[in-house]
Motif scaffolding. Sequence first.
Motif, PDB file in Angstrom:
ATOM      1  N   THR A  55      35.414 -18.268 -14.202  1.00 60.45           N
ATOM      2  CA  THR A  55      36.246 -18.349 -13.000  1.00 60.45           C
ATOM      3  C   THR A  55      35.621 -19.196 -11.908  1.00 60.45           C
ATOM      4  O   THR A  55      36.291 -20.025 -11.275  1.00 60.45           O
ATOM      5  N   THR A  56      34.312 -19.026 -11.681  1.00 59.35           N
ATOM      6  CA  THR A  56      33.638 -19.683 -10.557  1.00 59.35           C
ATOM      7  C   THR A  56      32.866 -20.937 -10.938  1.00 59.35           C
ATOM      8  O   THR A  56      32.504 -21.728 -10.071  1.00 59.35           O
ATOM      9  N   ARG A  57      32.567 -21.109 -12.242  1.00 60.73           N
ATOM     10  CA  ARG A  57      31.704 -22.191 -12.729  1.00 60.73           C
ATOM     11  C   ARG A  57      30.276 -22.069 -12.182  1.00 60.73           C
ATOM     12  O   ARG A  57      29.529 -23.039 -12.159  1.00 60.73           O
ATOM     13  N   GLU A  58      29.894 -20.878 -11.775  1.00 60.90           N
ATOM     14  CA  GLU A  58      28.505 -20.578 -11.427  1.00 60.90           C
ATOM     15  C   GLU A  58      27.913 -19.777 -12.578  1.00 60.90           C
ATOM     16  O   GLU A  58      28.457 -18.728 -12.959  1.00 60.90           O
ATOM     17  N   ALA A  59      26.812 -20.262 -13.150  1.00 59.29           N
ATOM     18  CA  ALA A  59      26.222 -19.589 -14.304  1.00 59.29           C
ATOM     19  C   ALA A  59      25.821 -18.165 -13.938  1.00 59.29           C
ATOM     20  O   ALA A  59      24.975 -17.944 -13.079  1.00 59.29           O
ATOM     21  N   THR A  60      26.454 -17.204 -14.590  1.00 58.62           N
ATOM     22  CA  THR A  60      26.247 -15.796 -14.281  1.00 58.62           C
ATOM     23  C   THR A  60      25.771 -15.057 -15.521  1.00 58.62           C
ATOM     24  O   THR A  60      26.299 -15.264 -16.623  1.00 58.62           O
ATOM     25  N   TYR A  61      24.777 -14.204 -15.352  1.00 61.77           N
ATOM     26  CA  TYR A  61      24.160 -13.491 -16.464  1.00 61.77           C
ATOM     27  C   TYR A  61      24.074 -11.995 -16.142  1.00 61.77           C
ATOM     28  O   TYR A  61      24.498 -11.548 -15.077  1.00 61.77           O
ATOM     29  N   TYR A  62      23.496 -11.243 -17.092  1.00 59.34           N
ATOM     30  CA  TYR A  62      23.268  -9.813 -16.880  1.00 59.34           C
ATOM     31  C   TYR A  62      21.803  -9.526 -17.147  1.00 59.34           C
ATOM     32  O   TYR A  62      21.262  -9.860 -18.211  1.00 59.34           O
ATOM     33  N   SER A  63      21.136  -8.932 -16.164  1.00 61.59           N
ATOM     34  CA  SER A  63      19.717  -8.607 -16.283  1.00 61.59           C
ATOM     35  C   SER A  63      19.549  -7.268 -16.991  1.00 61.59           C
ATOM     36  O   SER A  63      20.003  -6.226 -16.499  1.00 61.59           O
ATOM     37  N   ARG A  64      18.894  -7.282 -18.137  1.00 62.59           N
ATOM     38  CA  ARG A  64      18.661  -6.039 -18.879  1.00 62.59           C
ATOM     39  C   ARG A  64      17.624  -5.170 -18.183  1.00 62.59           C
ATOM     40  O   ARG A  64      17.695  -3.950 -18.242  1.00 62.59           O
ATOM     41  N   SER A  65      16.662  -5.801 -17.506  1.00 61.00           N
ATOM     42  CA  SER A  65      15.613  -5.020 -16.840  1.00 61.00           C
ATOM     43  C   SER A  65      16.120  -4.354 -15.561  1.00 61.00           C
ATOM     44  O   SER A  65      15.750  -3.225 -15.246  1.00 61.00           O
ATOM     45  N   ARG A  66      16.994  -5.064 -14.819  1.00 65.16           N
ATOM     46  CA  ARG A  66      17.515  -4.504 -13.573  1.00 65.16           C
ATOM     47  C   ARG A  66      18.839  -3.785 -13.752  1.00 65.16           C
ATOM     48  O   ARG A  66      19.281  -3.048 -12.869  1.00 65.16           O
ATOM     49  N   GLY A  67      19.480  -4.047 -14.891  1.00 67.79           N
ATOM     50  CA  GLY A  67      20.760  -3.399 -15.146  1.00 67.79           C
ATOM     51  C   GLY A  67      21.861  -3.863 -14.225  1.00 67.79           C
ATOM     52  O   GLY A  67      22.710  -3.074 -13.801  1.00 67.79           O
ATOM     53  N   GLU A  68      21.863  -5.180 -13.920  1.00 65.35           N
ATOM     54  CA  GLU A  68      22.883  -5.695 -13.011  1.00 65.35           C
ATOM     55  C   GLU A  68      23.172  -7.160 -13.289  1.00 65.35           C
ATOM     56  O   GLU A  68      22.381  -7.873 -13.915  1.00 65.35           O
ATOM     57  N   GLN A  69      24.312  -7.620 -12.812  1.00 67.99           N
ATOM     58  CA  GLN A  69      24.733  -9.004 -12.937  1.00 67.99           C
ATOM     59  C   GLN A  69      23.940  -9.870 -11.968  1.00 67.99           C
ATOM     60  O   GLN A  69      23.578  -9.430 -10.883  1.00 67.99           O
ATOM     61  N   TRP A  70      23.657 -11.121 -12.362  1.00 66.15           N
ATOM     62  CA  TRP A  70      22.978 -12.035 -11.447  1.00 66.15           C
ATOM     63  C   TRP A  70      23.465 -13.466 -11.649  1.00 66.15           C
ATOM     64  O   TRP A  70      23.851 -13.854 -12.738  1.00 66.15           O
ATOM     65  N   VAL A  71      23.495 -14.195 -10.537  1.00 64.69           N
ATOM     66  CA  VAL A  71      23.935 -15.588 -10.532  1.00 64.69           C
ATOM     67  C   VAL A  71      22.710 -16.481 -10.415  1.00 64.69           C
ATOM     68  O   VAL A  71      21.902 -16.329  -9.492  1.00 64.69           O
ATOM     69  N   LYS A  72      22.567 -17.403 -11.332  1.00 62.74           N
ATOM     70  CA  LYS A  72      21.411 -18.297 -11.327  1.00 62.74           C
ATOM     71  C   LYS A  72      21.350 -19.095 -10.022  1.00 62.74           C
ATOM     72  O   LYS A  72      22.312 -19.740  -9.624  1.00 62.74           O
ATOM     73  N   GLY A  73      20.193 -19.033  -9.352  1.00 58.54           N
ATOM     74  CA  GLY A  73      19.985 -19.793  -8.132  1.00 58.54           C
ATOM     75  C   GLY A  73      20.409 -19.095  -6.868  1.00 58.54           C
ATOM     76  O   GLY A  73      20.276 -19.658  -5.777  1.00 58.54           O
ATOM     77  N   ALA A  74      20.919 -17.858  -6.977  1.00 57.68           N
ATOM     78  CA  ALA A  74      21.395 -17.149  -5.785  1.00 57.68           C
ATOM     79  C   ALA A  74      20.280 -16.926  -4.778  1.00 57.68           C
ATOM     80  O   ALA A  74      20.501 -16.953  -3.566  1.00 57.68           O
ATOM     81  N   THR A  75      19.055 -16.743  -5.267  1.00 59.14           N
ATOM     82  CA  THR A  75      17.915 -16.547  -4.364  1.00 59.14           C
ATOM     83  C   THR A  75      16.987 -17.751  -4.327  1.00 59.14           C
ATOM     84  O   THR A  75      16.425 -18.070  -3.285  1.00 59.14           O
ATOM     85  N   SER A  76      16.833 -18.449  -5.458  1.00 58.95           N
ATOM     86  CA  SER A  76      15.899 -19.580  -5.529  1.00 58.95           C
ATOM     87  C   SER A  76      16.508 -20.892  -5.058  1.00 58.95           C
ATOM     88  O   SER A  76      15.793 -21.821  -4.676  1.00 58.95           O
TER      89      SER A  76
END
Length: 219
Positions: A44-65
Amino acid sequence: MTPNLEALKFGADGLIPVVTQDARTGAVLMQAYADRAAVERTLTTREATYYSRSRGEQWVKGATSGHTQRVVSVHLDCDGDSVLYRVEQTGPACHTGEYSCFHTPLLEGEETQTGLDGTLERVYATITERLATLPENSYVARLHAGGLDRVLKKVAEEAGEVLLAAKNGDRAELATETADLLFHTLFVLAEVGVSSADVAAVLRGREGRSGLRGPKEAG
């Protein structure tokens, strides 16, 4: 319903492996996992989105970095149990600062790439990453600090060196000086905000059936 999403075969944990590839260089950047919601968000957004197995949550690549991945296309493998994200990478993909997470060799292979294909893209990507982070003791950071005029002067200097090496018939020197000219030309593109894809589009527009047309013929 999102197109083709039903073809995805998620594991018992609700996740599917995602391989991420640089759409410009062809290099494999990283491997992660995504749940259904992450894949849907990516499409939908064309932002690479993944799921962190260690944190148990969705994350968007580059959201913090800030090292974002704009998704060019998403492909499903033949068995439906893994996904390929082809992306435009900003900065390094690896948290270590490396261009790719796959930077530790277990077996050194023979170099098969003999041309410029991919090499210029990687150099351009490195320059843009250095301009974004301005690391200490970086040549890119020092040249950038001198302003655009300094970079343009380097292009003119290197062009002169290319002409001299060619005139002298020094093949090794010509290769070296051409590499320097290409590097500083890519530097100018990055400074001004012109992507290598923009240049490639112009060249592709000049490709005719009988070969590559020159600038005057391209119009």
